[in-house]
Write an enzyme that holds these catalytic residues in place. Structure first.
Site, mmCIF file in Angstrom:
data_model
loop_
_atom_site.group_PDB
_atom_site.id
_atom_site.type_symbol
_atom_site.label_atom_id
_atom_site.label_comp_id
_atom_site.label_asym_id
_atom_site.label_seq_id
_atom_site.Cartn_x
_atom_site.Cartn_y
_atom_site.Cartn_z
ATOM 1 N N LYS A 12 -8.751 -20.140 31.696
ATOM 2 C CA LYS A 12 -9.954 -20.692 32.357
ATOM 3 C C LYS A 12 -9.665 -21.660 33.407
ATOM 4 O O LYS A 12 -8.499 -22.070 33.676
ATOM 5 C CB LYS A 12 -10.829 -21.186 31.276
ATOM 6 N N TYR A 52 -19.513 -12.825 29.515
ATOM 7 C CA TYR A 52 -20.001 -13.449 28.406
ATOM 8 C C TYR A 52 -21.449 -12.892 27.777
ATOM 9 O O TYR A 52 -22.077 -13.780 27.307
ATOM 10 C CB TYR A 52 -20.130 -14.964 28.536
ATOM 11 N N ASN A 115 -11.927 -25.552 27.045
ATOM 12 C CA ASN A 115 -10.967 -25.094 25.993
ATOM 13 C C ASN A 115 -9.952 -24.287 26.657
ATOM 14 O O ASN A 115 -9.362 -23.591 25.871
ATOM 15 C CB ASN A 115 -11.803 -24.531 25.041
ATOM 16 N N HIS A 118 -9.704 -18.167 27.103
ATOM 17 C CA HIS A 118 -10.536 -17.153 26.362
ATOM 18 C C HIS A 118 -9.539 -16.144 25.912
ATOM 19 O O HIS A 118 -8.526 -15.658 26.391
ATOM 20 C CB HIS A 118 -11.372 -16.630 27.456
ATOM 21 N N GLU A 131 -13.688 -6.044 27.340
ATOM 22 C CA GLU A 131 -13.286 -6.815 28.189
ATOM 23 C C GLU A 131 -12.159 -6.600 29.294
ATOM 24 O O GLU A 131 -12.059 -6.813 30.314
ATOM 25 C CB GLU A 131 -12.783 -8.144 27.345
HETATM 26 P P1 IDP Z 1 -14.301 -18.382 21.948
HETATM 27 O O1 IDP Z 1 -14.046 -18.674 23.061
HETATM 28 O O2 IDP Z 1 -13.442 -19.116 20.796
HETATM 29 O O3 IDP Z 1 -14.326 -17.006 21.450
HETATM 30 P P2 IDP Z 1 -17.273 -18.234 21.649
HETATM 31 O O4 IDP Z 1 -18.116 -18.517 20.437
HETATM 32 O O5 IDP Z 1 -17.177 -16.667 22.009
HETATM 33 O O6 IDP Z 1 -15.743 -18.719 21.631
HETATM 34 O O7 IDP Z 1 -17.845 -19.060 23.069
HETATM 35 C C1 IDP Z 1 -17.533 -18.724 24.296
HETATM 36 C C2 IDP Z 1 -17.248 -20.107 24.993
HETATM 37 O O8 IDP Z 1 -18.267 -20.729 25.103
HETATM 38 C C3 IDP Z 1 -16.257 -21.157 24.242
HETATM 39 O O9 IDP Z 1 -14.913 -20.829 24.312
HETATM 40 C C4 IDP Z 1 -16.603 -22.437 24.901
HETATM 41 O O10 IDP Z 1 -16.148 -22.506 25.780
HETATM 42 C C5 IDP Z 1 -18.228 -22.233 25.011
HETATM 43 N N1 IDP Z 1 -18.996 -22.598 23.776
HETATM 44 C C6 IDP Z 1 -19.231 -21.942 22.692
HETATM 45 N N2 IDP Z 1 -19.929 -22.861 21.734
HETATM 46 C C7 IDP Z 1 -20.458 -23.757 22.638
HETATM 47 C C8 IDP Z 1 -21.414 -24.711 22.464
HETATM 48 O O11 IDP Z 1 -21.948 -24.812 21.235
HETATM 49 N N3 IDP Z 1 -21.808 -25.546 23.519
HETATM 50 C C9 IDP Z 1 -21.057 -25.577 24.550
HETATM 51 N N4 IDP Z 1 -20.178 -24.285 24.875
HETATM 52 C C10 IDP Z 1 -20.135 -23.524 24.061
HETATM 53 MG MG MG Z 2 -15.697 -15.406 21.941
#
Ligand code: IDP
Ligand code: MG
Length: 154
Positions: A12, A52, A115, A118, A131
């Site tokens: 990212k 997304y 974080n 992805h 994807e």
């Molecule tokens: P993942 O990246 O671990 O698969 P996902 O639930 O698919 O997690 O969410 C995609 C991305 O969206 C996450 O990596 C994070 O950066 C962001 N995200 C997920 N949940 C939240 C939230 O509750 N608030 C803000 N950003 C979030």
């Molecule tokens: Mg995800």
């Protein structure tokens, strides 16, 4: 049963800006996975929406799209036995606060919205194919047998 498969991973913009591209690639290489596709690009809004799509209705969706389009990303495809689950385990929980030390997010991130990496979700059937197709043409991916496979696989 274990299966050799391809999985989609993307560094990212936060990690790119922080100079963590090599670190993330190293971790996956060191594990024994094979890199079969990689590029640097800045996602346009349409691609980000597609990437997304599952989160379209979430309150954080607009921030997520703004962030993921804010700078260069490194989409990659990695191949190996159970690659999807191996990579998900290596990147750690979505929220870095919950991610174990030793995982990529547990070692290099502090904030849910920053974080680092992805990866396609092993619980989401078809996520890898979908994807990979968003980010790569088939002729951008290579096939080869790693020279170390005798020592990685029984
Ligand atoms: P993942 O990246 O671990 O698969 P996902 O639930 O698919 O997690 O969410 C995609 C991305 O969206 C996450 O990596 C994070 O950066 C962001 N995200 C997920 N949940 C939240 C939230 O509750 N608030 C803000 N950003 C979030
Ligand atoms: Mg995800």
């Amino acid at each position: 049963m274990s299966e050799r498969e391809r999985t989609f991973v993307m560094i990212k913009p936060d990690a790119f800006a922080r100079g963590l591209v090599g670190t993330v690639v190293s971790r996956l290489e060191d594990r024994g996975l094979n890199l079969v596709g990689m590029k640097v690009e800045i996602l346009d809004e349409e691609t980000a929406h597609e990437h997304y799509a599952e989160h379209e209705d979430k309150p954080f969706f607009d921030d997520l799209v703004d962030f993921i389009t804010s700078g260069p990303v490194v989409p990659m495809v990695w191949e190996g036995e159970d690659a999807t689950r191996q990579v998900r385990q290596m990147i750690g929980a979505t929220d870095p606060l919950e991610a174990d030390a030793g995982t990529i997010r547990g070692d290099y991130a502090l904030d849910l919205g920053r974080n680092v990496v992805h990866a396609a979700d092993h619980e989401d059937e078809g996520a890898n194919e979908r994807e990979i197709a968003i980010h790569f043409d088939e002729d951008e991916l290579v096939s080869y047998e790693g020279h170390d496979e005798t020592w990685l696989y029984e």
